[in-house]
Design an enzyme around this catalytic site. Structure first.
Site, PDB file in Angstrom:
ATOM      1  N   HIS A 139       4.564   3.149   0.674  1.00 53.20           N
ATOM      2  CA  HIS A 139       3.712   1.959   0.612  1.00 53.20           C
ATOM      3  C   HIS A 139       4.631   0.735   0.598  1.00 53.20           C
ATOM      4  O   HIS A 139       5.761   0.824   0.115  1.00 53.20           O
ATOM      5  CB  HIS A 139       2.910   2.046  -0.688  1.00 53.20           C
ATOM      6  CG  HIS A 139       1.868   1.001  -0.881  1.00 53.20           C
ATOM      7  ND1 HIS A 139       2.161  -0.252  -1.357  1.00 53.20           N
ATOM      8  CD2 HIS A 139       0.528   1.024  -0.689  1.00 53.20           C
ATOM      9  CE1 HIS A 139       1.039  -0.956  -1.450  1.00 53.20           C
ATOM     10  NE2 HIS A 139       0.030  -0.202  -1.049  1.00 53.20           N
ATOM     11  N   LYS A 181      -6.529   3.022  -9.921  1.00 50.34           N
ATOM     12  CA  LYS A 181      -6.716   4.205  -9.068  1.00 50.34           C
ATOM     13  C   LYS A 181      -6.978   5.444  -9.929  1.00 50.34           C
ATOM     14  O   LYS A 181      -7.057   6.558  -9.446  1.00 50.34           O
ATOM     15  CB  LYS A 181      -5.484   4.422  -8.188  1.00 50.34           C
ATOM     16  CG  LYS A 181      -5.244   3.266  -7.209  1.00 50.34           C
ATOM     17  CD  LYS A 181      -4.054   3.536  -6.342  1.00 50.34           C
ATOM     18  CE  LYS A 181      -3.493   2.292  -5.702  1.00 50.34           C
ATOM     19  NZ  LYS A 181      -4.261   1.789  -4.569  1.00 50.34           N
ATOM     20  N   ASP A 212       6.890   6.883  -7.236  1.00 50.15           N
ATOM     21  CA  ASP A 212       5.691   6.046  -7.138  1.00 50.15           C
ATOM     22  C   ASP A 212       4.489   7.000  -7.208  1.00 50.15           C
ATOM     23  O   ASP A 212       4.172   7.693  -6.238  1.00 50.15           O
ATOM     24  CB  ASP A 212       5.734   5.283  -5.811  1.00 50.15           C
ATOM     25  CG  ASP A 212       4.404   4.625  -5.463  1.00 50.15           C
ATOM     26  OD1 ASP A 212       3.416   4.816  -6.207  1.00 50.15           O
ATOM     27  OD2 ASP A 212       4.355   3.927  -4.438  1.00 50.15           O
ATOM     28  N   GLN A 245      -0.760   7.363  -6.089  1.00 49.62           N
ATOM     29  CA  GLN A 245      -1.789   8.225  -5.484  1.00 49.62           C
ATOM     30  C   GLN A 245      -1.762   9.639  -6.057  1.00 49.62           C
ATOM     31  O   GLN A 245      -2.423  10.538  -5.519  1.00 49.62           O
ATOM     32  CB  GLN A 245      -1.586   8.303  -3.962  1.00 49.62           C
ATOM     33  CG  GLN A 245      -1.779   6.989  -3.258  1.00 49.62           C
ATOM     34  CD  GLN A 245      -3.210   6.458  -3.357  1.00 49.62           C
ATOM     35  OE1 GLN A 245      -4.152   7.194  -3.661  1.00 49.62           O
ATOM     36  NE2 GLN A 245      -3.381   5.182  -3.108  1.00 49.62           N
ATOM     37  N   CYS A 251      -1.199  -0.830   3.967  1.00 41.52           N
ATOM     38  CA  CYS A 251       0.066  -1.290   3.376  1.00 41.52           C
ATOM     39  C   CYS A 251       1.187  -0.290   3.629  1.00 41.52           C
ATOM     40  O   CYS A 251       2.030  -0.042   2.756  1.00 41.52           O
ATOM     41  CB  CYS A 251      -0.077  -1.554   1.877  1.00 41.52           C
ATOM     42  SG  CYS A 251      -1.228  -2.855   1.499  1.00 41.52           S
TER      43      CYS A 251
HETATM   44  N1  PMP Z   1       2.083   2.876  -3.981  1.00 40.96           N
HETATM   45  C1  PMP Z   1       1.108   3.574  -3.399  1.00 40.96           C
HETATM   46  C2  PMP Z   1       1.414   4.942  -2.848  1.00 40.96           C
HETATM   47  C3  PMP Z   1      -0.181   3.045  -3.315  1.00 40.96           C
HETATM   48  O1  PMP Z   1      -1.156   3.742  -2.747  1.00 40.96           O
HETATM   49  C4  PMP Z   1      -0.431   1.763  -3.858  1.00 40.96           C
HETATM   50  C5  PMP Z   1      -1.810   1.124  -3.775  1.00 40.96           C
HETATM   51  N2  PMP Z   1      -2.444   1.279  -2.557  1.00 40.96           N
HETATM   52  C6  PMP Z   1       0.616   1.092  -4.460  1.00 40.96           C
HETATM   53  C7  PMP Z   1       1.861   1.668  -4.497  1.00 40.96           C
HETATM   54  C8  PMP Z   1       0.430  -0.274  -5.061  1.00 40.96           C
HETATM   55  O2  PMP Z   1      -0.438  -0.201  -6.138  1.00 40.96           O
HETATM   56  P1  PMP Z   1      -1.006  -1.534  -6.823  1.00 40.96           P
HETATM   57  O3  PMP Z   1      -1.550  -2.370  -5.698  1.00 40.96           O
HETATM   58  O4  PMP Z   1      -2.064  -1.026  -7.726  1.00 40.96           O
HETATM   59  O5  PMP Z   1       0.119  -2.169  -7.523  1.00 40.96           O
END
Ligand code: PMP
Length: 417
Positions: free
Chosen positions: A133, A236, A210, A213, A374
Site C-alpha cells: 500500500h 478495518k 503492515d 488487512q 492506494c
Molecule cells: N496498509 C494496507 C495494506 C492497507 O490496506 C491500508 C488501508 N487501505 C493501509 C496500510 C493504511 O491504513 P490507514 O489508512 O487506516 O492508515
C-alpha cells in the site's frame, strides 16, 4: 475444500446473527438492501462498539494521565484497559510495547521517522515488496530522501505473490530494515511473513509488518511471528476511525528517539532541554483519541466473541464461493490469484472500466471499491489502470456474493454485449 465441508462451515458460522448487530447493515441503499463488500476500505461497526464510544462521552469524558479527579481516573483506566486489550489481541509481552496511533499510516511514519532517521544513512537499504500500500512505500521514500538510504523492492509474479528468490537476493549486507504487508489490500495475497522475518533476522535485520488487512481476518501473535514492529488500523477491525496501534519490540522502542514533541511524551521540560517519558508515552504526544481507543478495545472484545479462527475459516469459504461465481462472468479477469489469499476479490472486465462497474453495482445496493486501491505499483505490475474490488467480512453471506455476481452479469449485458 469439498462442497460438503464448505456447506457445513457455512451453516456452523452464524453470520446472519452477527450481521444483525451492525445497525448500518440494516439500512437500505438506493432502495435495496445493502450488500456491503468494501470491508478492506473500512468495516462497519457493531452496536457494542458504538455503545462503548458513546458511553465514554456520556459517562466518563475527561483528559487522561493528567487530572487528579475521579473522571480523569476513570478515563485513564478505560484508555489503559484498551491498551491491555490490544496487547492481549496481538500477544505482545507488555502493554508498554503498544503505542496508540491514528492508524497504520501513522504507525509506519512513526517507525520511518524515528527508527529510520536514527538508523539509516547513505548506502543503507530498506527492503519492501511490490504489493505494498502507498502507506508502506511513501514513508520509506521520504526517510530515504532524508538520510541518503535506498529503497529496494522485491517484485511480484503473475499471481501477485512476492518472488521469494528476489526477496532473498535483495536482503543483503546493506539492508537495515524490511517492511512488508501481512495481506495485500489490492490483491488479497497473504505474504509468507514468518519466512520473511526468519530470513531477515538471519541477517540481523528488523522487520515491520503492515497488518492493516490481516488483523480482522486471522489471529495474529507478534511473539510467534517474531516481528519487530506490527501496525494496524482500528477502522478495518470494526472499531472507530482515527485510532490504531503500533506494536514494537521494547529493545527497539527504548532505543528510538521520540518523533513528535508535546505534552505527555516528556518527563521534564526546561528551556535548556527536555527528557522523555517511559514507553509507550514517549511516542504519544498530546491528547490521544481516548474514545477511539476505548472503541478499539470494545471491538477486540467483540471479535473475541465471534472468534477469529472461525472468521478465518468462514471468510475463506466465502472467498472460494465468490471466486467460482466471478469466474463465470463473461470477460472477467481476476487480478491476484496467489495460492494463499485472504478475502479480497479484485477483478477487471473486458470493455468496462472499473469505475463504471462500481457505479452500476451501486445502483443495485452493492458497495464495492473501484480504483488503484492506494497501490499504484500493483496496478502497473498487472498493466491495468484500476480494478474493481469486493472485500469480505464475517457478516457477509453467500447472498451478498450472489447479488454481486448478478449485478455484474447485468452490467456486462448492458454495456459490453
Ligand atoms: N496498509 C494496507 C495494506 C492497507 O490496506 C491500508 C488501508 N487501505 C493501509 C496500510 C493504511 O491504513 P490507514 O489508512 O487506516 O492508515
Amino acid at each position: 475444500m469439498t462442497i460438503a465441508t464448505y456447506s457445513a462451515h457455512q451453516q456452523d458460522f452464524p453470520a446472519a446473527r452477527w450481521r444483525a448487530e451492525f445497525p448500518l447493515l440494516q439500512r437500505s441503499v438506493r432502495g435495496q438492501p445493502l450488500a456491503y463488500l468494501d470491508n478492506a476500505a473500512t468495516t462497519q461497526k457493531p452496536q457494542a462498539v458504538i455503545d462503548a464510544e458513546a458511553r465514554y462521552y456520556r459517562e466518563i469524558n475527561a483528559n487522561i494521565h493528567r487530572g487528579v479527579h475521579w473522571l480523569s481516573e476513570q478515563a485513564t483506566a478505560a484508555h489503559e484497559g484498551a491498551r491491555e486489550r490490544v496487547r492481549r489481541f496481538l500477544n505482545a509481552r507488555e502493554a508498554a510495547e503498544i503505542i496508540f496511533v491514528r492508524g497504520t499510516t501513522e504507525a509506519i511514519n512513526l517507525v520511518a521517522q524515528s527508527y529510520g532517521r536514527a538508523n539509516l544513512g547513505p548506502g543503507d537499504e530498506v527492503l519492501i515488496t511490490g504489493l505494498e500500500h502507498h502507506s508502506n512505500i511513501v514513508p520509506w521514500q521520504m526517510v530515504c530522501a532524508q538520510t541518503g538510504a535506498t529503497l529496494k523492492v522485491a517484485t511480484l509474479d503473475d499471481t501477485g505473490s512476492v518472488r521469494m528468490d528476489e526477496f532473498r537476493r535483495l536482503l543483503g549486507a546493506r539492508t537495515r530494515l524490511v517492511a512488508v504487508a501481512h495481506v495485500s489490500n489490492a490483491l488479497g495475497t497473504v505474504n509468507p511473513v514468518r519466512e520473511m522475518i526468519d530470513l531477515a533476522h538471519a541477517q540481523g535485520v528488523p522487520v515491520l509488518v503492515d497488518g492493516a488487512q490481516a488483523v480482522a481476518h486471522t489471529p495474529v501473535d507478534v511473539q510467534a511471528l517474531d516481528c519487530d514492529f506490527y501496525a494496524f488500523s482500528g477502522h478495518k477491525l470494526y472499531a472507530p476511525t482515527g485510532i490504531g496501534a503500533l506494536y514494537g519490540r521494547r529493545a527497539l522502542l527504548d532505543a528510538m528517539p521520540p518523533w513528535q514533541g508535546g505534552g505527555d511524551m516528556i518527563r521534564t521540560v526546561s528551556f535548556e532541554g527536555s527528557t522523555w517519558n517511559d514507553l509507550p508515552y514517549k511516542f504519544e504526544a498530546g491528547t490521544p483519541h481516548i474514545a477511539g481507543a476505548i472503541g478499539l478495545g470494545a471491538a477486540i472484545e467483540y471479535l473475541g466473541e465471534v472468534g477469529l479462527e472461525a472468521v478465518a475459516a468462514y471468510e475463506h469459504e466465502l472467498l472460494i464461493y465468490g471466486t467460482a461465481l466471478l469466474q463465470e462472468i463473461p470477460g472477467l479477469r481476476m487480478i491476484g490469484t496467489a495460492a494463499h489469499k485472504a478475502g479480497i476479490l479484485s477483478f477487471v472486465i473486458d470493455g468496462l472500466h472499473a469505475h463504471d462497474i462500481g457505479t452500476v453495482l451501486d445502483t443495485e445496493g452493492v458497495a464495492i471499491r473501484a480504483g488503484h486501491h492506494c497501490a499504484m505499483p500493483v496496478m502497473e505490475h498487472f498493466g491495468v489502470p484500476a480494478t474493481a474490488r469486493a472485500s469480505l467480512a464475517f457478516y457477509n453471506t453467500r447472498e451478498d456474493l450472489d447479488r454481486l455476481a448478478q449485478a455484474l452479469r447485468r452490467a456486462v449485458e448492458m454495456f459490453v454485449r
